[in-house]
Design an enzyme around this catalytic site. Sequence first.
Site, PDB file in Angstrom:
ATOM      1  N   SER A  18     -69.121  34.290   6.371  1.00 44.26           N
ATOM      2  CA  SER A  18     -69.840  33.743   4.428  1.00 44.26           C
ATOM      3  C   SER A  18     -68.931  32.709   3.320  1.00 44.26           C
ATOM      4  CB  SER A  18     -68.398  35.006   3.821  1.00 44.26           C
ATOM      5  OG  SER A  18     -67.071  34.996   3.674  1.00 44.26           O
ATOM      6  N   GLY A  19     -68.446  31.803   5.129  1.00 46.40           N
ATOM      7  CA  GLY A  19     -69.150  30.484   4.868  1.00 46.40           C
ATOM      8  C   GLY A  19     -69.959  29.379   4.327  1.00 46.40           C
ATOM      9  N   GLU A 181     -55.897  13.414   5.933  1.00 43.67           N
ATOM     10  CA  GLU A 181     -55.118  13.899   4.435  1.00 43.67           C
ATOM     11  C   GLU A 181     -54.298  14.629   4.677  1.00 43.67           C
ATOM     12  OE1 GLU A 181     -59.997  15.263   2.701  1.00 43.67           O
ATOM     13  OE2 GLU A 181     -59.737  16.581   3.778  1.00 43.67           O
ATOM     14  N   ASP A 319     -72.070  25.360  12.073  1.00 40.01           N
ATOM     15  CA  ASP A 319     -70.940  24.632  12.847  1.00 40.01           C
ATOM     16  C   ASP A 319     -71.299  25.073  14.577  1.00 40.01           C
ATOM     17  OD1 ASP A 319     -69.361  22.534  11.201  1.00 40.01           O
ATOM     18  OD2 ASP A 319     -67.668  23.912  11.139  1.00 40.01           O
ATOM     19  N   ALA A 330     -70.316  21.163   5.763  1.00 42.72           N
ATOM     20  CA  ALA A 330     -70.485  21.787   5.362  1.00 42.72           C
ATOM     21  C   ALA A 330     -72.386  21.173   4.910  1.00 42.72           C
ATOM     22  CB  ALA A 330     -69.850  21.607   4.082  1.00 42.72           C
ATOM     23  N   GLN A 331     -72.436  20.778   4.967  1.00 42.17           N
ATOM     24  CA  GLN A 331     -73.832  19.908   4.322  1.00 42.17           C
ATOM     25  C   GLN A 331     -75.196  20.351   5.251  1.00 42.17           C
ATOM     26  OE1 GLN A 331     -75.957  19.303   1.623  1.00 42.17           O
ATOM     27  NE2 GLN A 331     -74.033  19.540   0.292  1.00 42.17           N
TER      28      GLN A 331
HETATM   29  C1  LIG Z   1     -59.865  21.659   7.433  1.00 42.54           C
HETATM   30  C2  LIG Z   1     -61.124  21.367   7.079  1.00 42.54           C
HETATM   31  C3  LIG Z   1     -62.296  20.026   6.751  1.00 42.54           C
HETATM   32  C4  LIG Z   1     -63.323  20.266   6.634  1.00 42.54           C
HETATM   33  N1  LIG Z   1     -63.280  19.275   5.219  1.00 42.54           N
HETATM   34  C5  LIG Z   1     -64.999  18.454   5.708  1.00 42.54           C
HETATM   35  C6  LIG Z   1     -65.359  17.588   4.147  1.00 42.54           C
HETATM   36  O1  LIG Z   1     -64.402  16.822   3.794  1.00 42.54           O
HETATM   37  N2  LIG Z   1     -66.213  17.803   4.649  1.00 42.54           N
HETATM   38  C7  LIG Z   1     -67.613  18.139   5.460  1.00 42.54           C
HETATM   39  O2  LIG Z   1     -68.818  18.352   4.532  1.00 42.54           O
HETATM   40  N3  LIG Z   1     -67.010  18.965   5.686  1.00 42.54           N
HETATM   41  C8  LIG Z   1     -65.739  19.358   6.140  1.00 42.54           C
HETATM   42  N4  LIG Z   1     -65.074  20.442   6.678  1.00 42.54           N
HETATM   43  C9  LIG Z   1     -66.242  21.184   8.334  1.00 42.54           C
HETATM   44  C10 LIG Z   1     -66.923  22.625   7.078  1.00 42.54           C
HETATM   45  O3  LIG Z   1     -66.217  23.402   6.163  1.00 42.54           O
HETATM   46  C11 LIG Z   1     -67.675  23.352   7.897  1.00 42.54           C
HETATM   47  O4  LIG Z   1     -68.963  22.405   8.647  1.00 42.54           O
HETATM   48  C12 LIG Z   1     -68.270  24.625   7.819  1.00 42.54           C
HETATM   49  O5  LIG Z   1     -67.388  25.500   7.003  1.00 42.54           O
HETATM   50  C13 LIG Z   1     -68.914  24.900   8.689  1.00 42.54           C
HETATM   51  O6  LIG Z   1     -69.969  26.742   7.815  1.00 42.54           O
HETATM   52  P1  LIG Z   1     -70.249  27.151   8.464  1.00 42.54           P
HETATM   53  O7  LIG Z   1     -70.853  27.940   7.619  1.00 42.54           O
HETATM   54  O8  LIG Z   1     -71.133  26.672   9.479  1.00 42.54           O
HETATM   55  O9  LIG Z   1     -69.071  28.182   9.191  1.00 42.54           O
HETATM   56  P2  LIG Z   1     -68.509  28.541   8.334  1.00 42.54           P
HETATM   57  O10 LIG Z   1     -67.661  27.474   7.070  1.00 42.54           O
HETATM   58  O11 LIG Z   1     -66.181  28.420   8.647  1.00 42.54           O
HETATM   59  O12 LIG Z   1     -67.656  29.926   8.105  1.00 42.54           O
HETATM   60  C14 LIG Z   1     -67.834  30.876   9.296  1.00 42.54           C
HETATM   61  C15 LIG Z   1     -68.015  32.515   8.330  1.00 42.54           C
HETATM   62  O13 LIG Z   1     -68.230  33.469   9.319  1.00 42.54           O
HETATM   63  C16 LIG Z   1     -66.678  34.494   9.593  1.00 42.54           C
HETATM   64  N5  LIG Z   1     -66.856  34.481  10.357  1.00 42.54           N
HETATM   65  C17 LIG Z   1     -65.887  34.238  12.042  1.00 42.54           C
HETATM   66  N6  LIG Z   1     -66.200  34.792  13.077  1.00 42.54           N
HETATM   67  C18 LIG Z   1     -66.626  36.354  12.839  1.00 42.54           C
HETATM   68  C19 LIG Z   1     -67.246  37.579  13.147  1.00 42.54           C
HETATM   69  N7  LIG Z   1     -67.236  37.820  14.539  1.00 42.54           N
HETATM   70  N8  LIG Z   1     -67.687  38.566  12.732  1.00 42.54           N
HETATM   71  C20 LIG Z   1     -67.871  38.073  11.365  1.00 42.54           C
HETATM   72  N9  LIG Z   1     -67.435  36.893  10.312  1.00 42.54           N
HETATM   73  C21 LIG Z   1     -67.228  36.217  11.267  1.00 42.54           C
HETATM   74  C22 LIG Z   1     -65.209  33.817   8.687  1.00 42.54           C
HETATM   75  O14 LIG Z   1     -64.726  34.310   8.347  1.00 42.54           O
HETATM   76  C23 LIG Z   1     -66.899  32.807   8.002  1.00 42.54           C
HETATM   77  O15 LIG Z   1     -66.967  33.749   6.524  1.00 42.54           O
HETATM   78  C24 LIG Z   1     -64.076  20.440   7.261  1.00 42.54           C
HETATM   79  C25 LIG Z   1     -63.568  22.243   7.869  1.00 42.54           C
HETATM   80  C26 LIG Z   1     -62.320  22.696   7.809  1.00 42.54           C
HETATM   81  C27 LIG Z   1     -61.624  23.224   8.629  1.00 42.54           C
END
Ligand SMILES: Cc1cc2nc3c(=O)[nH]c(=O)nc-3n(C[C@H](O)[C@H](O)[C@H](O)COP(=O)(O)OP(=O)(O)OC[C@H]3O[C@@H](n4cnc5c(N)ncnc54)[C@H](O)[C@@H]3O)c2cc1C
Length: 481
Positions: A18-19, A181, A319, A330-331
């Site tokens: 839910s990221g 930060e 990611d 994020a993008q």
């Molecule tokens: C501290 C920090 C600062 C950041 N700052 C920036 C920024 O300034 N600008 C930017 O663009 N990016 C930034 N990022 C990076 C950005 O947040 C990530 O690239 C982005 O969140 C990736 O999205 P995602 O959906 O791949 O993963 P996530 O957002 O990490 O979401 C993963 C999801 O999967 C769920 N999950 C994981 N494993 C399981 C499982 N086994 N079963 C069920 N659910 C699971 C988690 O609960 C979560 O809901 C930052 C990251 C961090 C940690």
Amino acid sequence: MVVMAVVTNKHRVVVIGSGFGGLFSAKALKGADVEVTLIAKTTHHLFQPLLYQVATGILSEGEIAPATREVLSKQANVAVHLGEVTDIDLEARTVTHHVLSRETVTPYDSLIVAAGAGQSYFGNDHFALHAPGMKSIDDALELRGRIFGAFELAENLAAQGRDVDHLLTFVVVGAGPTGVEMAGQIAELSRRTLKRDFRAIESRQARVILVDAAGQVLPPFGQRLGQKSQEALEDLGVEVQLGAMVTDVDERGLTVKYKDGREETIASVTKIWAAGVQASPLGKVLADQSGAELDRAGRIRVTSELTLPGYPEVFVVGDMIALDNLPGVAQVAIQGAKYSAKTIRRRIEDKPPLPPFKYFDKGSMATISRFDAVAMIGKVRLSGFIAWLMWLAVHLVYLTGFKNQFTALIHWAVTFLSNDRSQRVSTEQQIFARSALQRLPRGTSELVSEPDFERARAILEEAALEQARLTDEGERGRVPV
Ligand SMILES: Cc1cc2nc3c(=O)[nH]c(=O)nc-3n(C[C@H](O)[C@H](O)[C@H](O)COP(=O)(O)OP(=O)(O)OC[C@H]3O[C@@H](n4cnc5c(N)ncnc54)[C@H](O)[C@@H]3O)c2cc1C
């Protein structure tokens, strides 16, 4: 085990996470003729870029983590389920998840895996106990407890005339955006917010050290912005140690080895790890079955359509992917999510496929302190107040939900205009609950059992009879003789 029988003749899409990747996939399927099941191990959608503000008392956790269920409440074709996905069966096309010890198996026609990444300690996972990372709400609250708790303990010990240097030394490992930060915010906290709050200690004397094995701060921002950021941090009082490799971490401090071979032990109770990422272990689950390659950070090599090689119905976004050196931002997750959802829509509508996924870089930014940030948009490089205003606007726009945008704006006004912080709660449980849970061999599952309703009913009935007897026989309040 429960098999989730989704009684539907519609195309079943399961989304893991839910990221940014998970939420935006589900949203992009709004109105599509599909049944979406979103499974995530947290009940919220976390805006990770603002975690450091929760850890340093600026924002509350709810402001950066709205309930996923609420965000998707108006989208009738999505069901949200809490649970940790432990297995994906590519041949049977099922996903298995657990909540406490309960297991559920969900079938899919299309799967979008967006489970993100965790912190990497480069093979030294035992460092995590003493130097929490910054990936989840739990991490941020634990760090908040540790940071504010360190000042409390220092005040206590200093009042007894004892040495408190180890309590007033904060070490941030990793000089990427998160590390910069965090270091900037701890420095501001000690120099501005807390400066009048203590009697036995001088909070402004706190040491904030930022260490990194690399030779510059913020490498992805290039040398010029890196140098500017380092100077701004140093003006704030942060000690920047580059070419410094952390070789050991324990309760009382950490050991750093410098490029010239020197080794130093820094006494510090509060360490923060912002040095590396490791993709979700679900990448390995997919790689083992499909033969897809994993890179050193555990990210899976996907096709240019963001699918698992040999499995066009399985999309991986955010990611977790290794594709064209895309950064973990994020993008990448948002655009990948929209692309995958669009592909699914086109397939069920029998439309021709989309061209390969192409990432559009909207730029990067990082804050250093209030009114000071760096930003990189295309070839334009900005720093200082203008960059900070841009940072403020972008983060406000991307924060999910008007309610959260509104309250975050108020908290920012409080912090940036007055130096005060509204979220300074720190409790013993915030600091110690994680290590307590890790001591349980089966984790939280050990703390719950199937309720014995018959026994509970007997106890309640007996208590009610006794209460009635005390009243009827006038025995309430009578002193026994
Ligand atoms: C501290 C920090 C600062 C950041 N700052 C920036 C920024 O300034 N600008 C930017 O663009 N990016 C930034 N990022 C990076 C950005 O947040 C990530 O690239 C982005 O969140 C990736 O999205 P995602 O959906 O791949 O993963 P996530 O957002 O990490 O979401 C993963 C999801 O999967 C769920 N999950 C994981 N494993 C399981 C499982 N086994 N079963 C069920 N659910 C699971 C988690 O609960 C979560 O809901 C930052 C990251 C961090 C940690």
